[in-house]
Design an enzyme around this catalytic site. Sequence first.
Site, PDB file in Angstrom:
ATOM      1  N   HIS A   1       0.824  -1.205   0.000  1.00  0.00           N
ATOM      2  CA  HIS A   1       0.000   0.000   0.000  1.00  0.00           C
ATOM      3  C   HIS A   1       0.862   1.261   0.000  1.00  0.00           C
ATOM      4  CE1 HIS A   1      -3.106  -2.862   1.059  1.00  0.00           C
ATOM      5  NE2 HIS A   1      -4.023  -1.917   0.999  1.00  0.00           N
ATOM      6  N   SER A   2       2.092   1.121   0.394  1.00  0.00           N
ATOM      7  CA  SER A   2       2.986   2.272   0.536  1.00  0.00           C
ATOM      8  C   SER A   2       4.190   2.144  -0.382  1.00  0.00           C
ATOM      9  CB  SER A   2       3.458   2.403   1.994  1.00  0.00           C
ATOM     10  OG  SER A   2       4.554   3.283   2.109  1.00  0.00           O
TER      11      SER A   2
END
Length: 234
Positions: free
Chosen positions: A12-13
């Site tokens: 997600h990052s």
Amino acid sequence: MMTRVAFVIASHSDLLARGIVELAEQMAPDVVFKAAGGTEDGGIGTSYDKIEAAVNSALEAVGTEAGSGVVVLADLGSALMTVEAVLDFADDPEHIVFVDAPVVEATIAASVKAQLGDSLGNVVAAARNVCKLAAEEAEDFDLRPEPATRDDEPMTASALVADPVGLHARPAALVARVAGSFDAEVTLNGADAASVLELMALGVTQGQRVELSASGPEAAQALDALVKAIEKVE
């Protein structure tokens, strides 16, 4: 050195994905790693297009010969679902394997095997074994493998740890690669010397003497090489 397996880290990052890649590259400098984190606009989330592009680029780097391919690992939630969607539409799915395992630990453990030139199947097994080790730890807090049953007595040696950071991160990966390159079963202070995660868990520091034990056809060669690696003998 030509390695056969590349990795894609989906997260997600973007920072997290690139951080895992940065760490893994220290363990396995000849292995190809691709980070696919965050959304197209740099936000938190996952991107089908970024993951697909990373997978295709990684597969192009290692080719599609027997034993070659790409291992994909993801952090959680929608990243897993996005990876599965990418694989559903992949042109060469037999050379792409998604491993649902703790992303940092599995990447490190599997990358050391990839650095040794192991096949896709063996690298995937190393990544999946992280889940097995975690289950064993939860059960009895003992990650050490059962000693092998052999007719011959194991050979032993000791070494003084020379690296300033002890057996942590890159030095542990070096020791694991050396141990894994011989036809021998080697332990270091009771831990599997070919497992970077088990070595790091020992918390060995500079100046500490470690005990090595090896059995198998190349036990003597393995011990000699490991002592030199640990003591940094040129």
